[in-house]
Design a protein around this motif. Structure first.
Motif: not given
Lengths: 213, 213, 213, 213
Positions: C160-162, C164-165, C168, C177, C185-186, C189, D152-154, D157
Motif C-alpha cells: 500500500g505504501a508503495a 501511494a508513493l 504521489w 520525486p 524513502t520507502l 523506513v 512528505t514521502g514518509l 507512505a
DNA sequence: GATGAATGAGAGTTCATTCAT
DNA sequence: GATGAATGAACTCTCATTCAT
C-alpha cells in the motif's frame, strides 16, 4: 386575501408566462412562483393547466373585444367606426402586449379547444368588418356588387394587416409607431382602396402576358 | 437506404409533427415513428431536437422564398412582380400547409434562435415589398412622396394581409379560395389603394367628431 | 495492416480512455476514434467492452509484473531483492501512468470479474513480499517469530505504501520525486523498521492511559 | 415523513450504490428504490446525480475526519496521537466500509470536482502526519534532520499503508483483523522504523552490486 | 384556506452492439 | 478485411398533479 384577487394574480402570472414560453413550455411551478401562491391553490381555483390556459385566452379575448367595442359608436358612419375600432385595437394590443402575444401566437399553437376560441374571436371581428365593408359598398353611389367571398377575403386581409401592424408596433425596434399612426396607415390604404374597388376600379393583369395557372 | 433519403424523410416527418403540435409538445418518439426510423438514427443525423427544428425552419423558409423568387421576373413592372409574387406565395403556402404552419406559427413560438430566422425571412420579404412600393410611387405621375416609415408600415400591412389570407385559404374547410382568387382580392385592394395613396388621396377623420386619445 | 498491430493500437487506445474516464464512462466510440479503427472491427477483434477491459487489465498487470520480476535476481539477498523490486515498480508505474491508473483505480471500480484480476495481482505481489519478510525474519540472529497474519499485514502495508508513493510520484505537482528517491524513502523506513521488529523491538502504548476499545 | 430523515435515507442509499458500482454505473433508479423514495423526490432534494455524489463524498469525508479528530488528544505525545488516530481510522473504515469505498475508490474515478475533494482530504491527513513525524524527529536526542520531501514521502507512505490495511481489513472474508491489531502492525513497523531513521540508521545498497539507473 | 411532501408518466439523449455490403 | 447504417434498452431529468395536514 379574497379569492377573486388571488385568482386575478394567478391569471396575470399565467398570461405572462404563457406569453413568454408558449403553452407546453410554460411550467406550473413558474406560474405559481410568479403569482406568489402555492401550486395546490392554483389547482384548487383553476383546475388544470388547460383550464388555466383557456381562462387566460378568454379573459384576454374579451378584454380586447371589449376595448374595441366600447370605442365604436354604433350609429357613426362606417369609415368612422372602422377608424375608431382600429385605433382601439392598436392601442389595446400595445398596452397589453402579453395578452396579445397569447392570443395571436400561443393560442394557435395548442390544438383543438383553444384555436377554436381564437378562431371564433377572429371570426367575430371579421364579421364586423364584413358588415362595415358591405355598408360602405352599399353606400357608394354607382356601386359594383362584391361577391360574398370577396368581401370575406377583404375582411380577412384587413384583419391580418391590422395584426401584422400590431406585431410590428410591438416589435423590438425603437421605431415603433404610435397607435394613431398605425391606424392611419392602414386606414389610408384600405379604405381608399376599398372605395375604388366598390366603384369598379380594379387592377388588371397586363393582357400580353398570360399568367400560368 | 442512403442517408440523404432518410434525412429528408425525417425532416418531412418533423415538419408534420411540429406543424401539428408546436415545438415543445412535439415528441421525438412521434417524429421517429412517422419517419419510419429509430430515435438514435435521428439523433445521429440531426443532432438534437433544436437542431432538427432549425433545419425544418430553414428548409421551409428557403423553399418558400425560392418559390416566390423564381416566379418573379426581375425586369417586369412593379405591379406585375407583386402580382406574380403573391400568386406564388399563395400557391406555395396552399401546397405546403404544414411548412407554412411551422413558419407562421410554431417558429415564432420558440424563442431566440428561431424567431430570429423567421423574423429575418419576414424582413427580407418586407424589404422586397418596400422596394416595389417605392418603385410604384416613383412611377406615378403626380406622386406624393411617402415617408419611409409609412412605406414600411404599408409593406408590413401587405405582408400581414397576405399571411392572413394564406391562413384563411388553408383554413378548416370548403370555402378555401384558389391562389389566384386570393391574390386577386389582395391585389385589388392593395394596389389600387396604393395608387390613390401616392397620388395624394387620403382618408381623413371627419372633423366634427373629436377622436379620443 | 496486420491484425496484431491493429489490436495493439486498439488496446493502447482503450487503456488511455479507460484510464481517463473509468470503465462505464468510457465510450466505445471514443476508443474507436482514438484507435483509428471502426467500431465493428473492434468488436470483431476484441468481442465486447468487458472483454476489451479485461484484456487491458491483463496486459498492464503482466507488463508491471514482468518489469518487477525481471529486475529481481532470484538469488540475491532479501533486502536487495526488495530494493530492486521497488525500484522497478516505481520506474514502471512512472513510465506507464495510464496503465497504472487502470490497474490501481479503474479496475477496482468495476465489480466481480475485474477486481478479481487486480486482487490476484496484488495477492501475488503480497505473497512475494511475505516471503521476503519471512526470509529476513529468519535470517535475523535472535529473531522473534512473527505470526502469519502479522506478516501478511506488514506486506499489505508495504504494498500500500508503495502504491501511494507511486500515486504521489505520478501526481500533478512538479515536486514529483524520482523512482530511486521514492524507493529509498520507502526502503529506509520499512526495512529498518522491519529489522527492529523481528529483533523484538516494538512500540508499546504508554501504560498509564487506557485505550478505549 | 420529514425532509431531513428522507434526505439521510437517500444519501445512505446513494453511498451504498455508489460504493458497489461506481459513479457512472450507478443508476438513479436503483438509488431511489433502495432509498424507498421516488426519483423526482431525490431530484427535488438533492438536485442532480453529480450533486448527490458530491454530497455523499463530503458527508463521508467529514465523518471520517471527525472520527479521527475526536479520537486524538491535541496535547498527547506524538506517538500516542498517531496511535489513537490510526485506531480511530481503522475503526471507522471498518464500521463504514461503504463510505470508505466511496472515498478511496469511487471518488477518484470521477474527474475534476470530486477527486479534488478527496485529494484535499488526503492532503489534510498527510499534513497532520507530516507534523507528527517532524515532532517525533525533533524529539529524538541525536536526531538527523530529514529533508522536507523525505518527510512528505514518509507521510504518504504511511497514509498509503493505512489505506491498504483498511482495504485489506474490509476485504473479502474471514481473516479480517481487528482495528486494534491492524493499528498495532502499522505502528510497529512505521514508528520503530521512523525512530531509527531519525537516529541516523539507514538502509544502504550493498556496494558490490551496482544498481542500474 | 393553504401547503410541504410526494409521484406516475414521459421527455430528450446516449450507448454498446449488430447487420448488409 | 472493413464499414456505413441502424437500433433496443437504459439513462438522467422534468412536469402536471394530488394527498395529508
Amino acid at each position: 386575501m379574497p379569492r377573486e384577487v388571488r385568482e386575478r394574480q394567478m391569471i396575470d402570472a399565467a398570461v405572462r408566462v404563457f406569453a413568454r414560453c408558449g403553452y407546453s413550455a410554460a411550467s406550473m411551478d413558474e406560474i405559481a412562483e410568479l403569482a406568489g401562491a402555492s401550486k395546490p391553490l392554483i389547482y384548487l381555483y383553476l383546475n388544470s393547466k388547460e383550464d388555466l390556459f383557456g381562462t387566460c385566452i378568454r379573459r384576454e379575448a374579451e378584454a380586447l373585444l371589449g376595448a374595441v367595442r366600447s370605442a365604436v359608436e354604433p350609429h357613426a358612419p362606417a369609415d368612422r367606426r372602422l377608424w375608431d375600432g382600429l385605433r382601439a385595437f392598436f392601442a389595446h394590443t400595445a398596452a397589453h402586449p402579453e395578452g396579445w402575444a397569447v392570443l395571436s401566437c400561443r393560442a394557435r399553437t395548442h390544438g383543438e379547444p383553444f384555436d377554436q376560441v381564437v378562431a371564433r374571436l377572429r371570426e367575430e371581428i371579421v364579421e364586423v368588418v364584413v358588415r362595415l365593408i358591405e355598408e360602405a359598398a352599399g353606400a357608394a353611389p354607382g356601386r359594383t356588387p362584391l361577391v360574398g367571398r370577396e368581401v370575406t377575403g377583404l375582411a380577412h386581409a384587413l384583419v391580418g394587416a391590422a395584426e401584422a401592424l400590431a406585431g410590428w408596433a410591438n416589435g423590438p425596434a425603437g421605431a415603433a409607431p404610435s397607435a394613431k399612426e398605425t391606424a392611419e396607415t392602414l386606414m389610408n390604404v384600405a379604405w381608399v382602396g376599398l372605395e375604388n374597388l366598390v366603384s369598379g376600379r380594379r387592377w388588371g393583369v397586363a393582357p400580353a402576358v398570360s399568367p400560368a395557372g
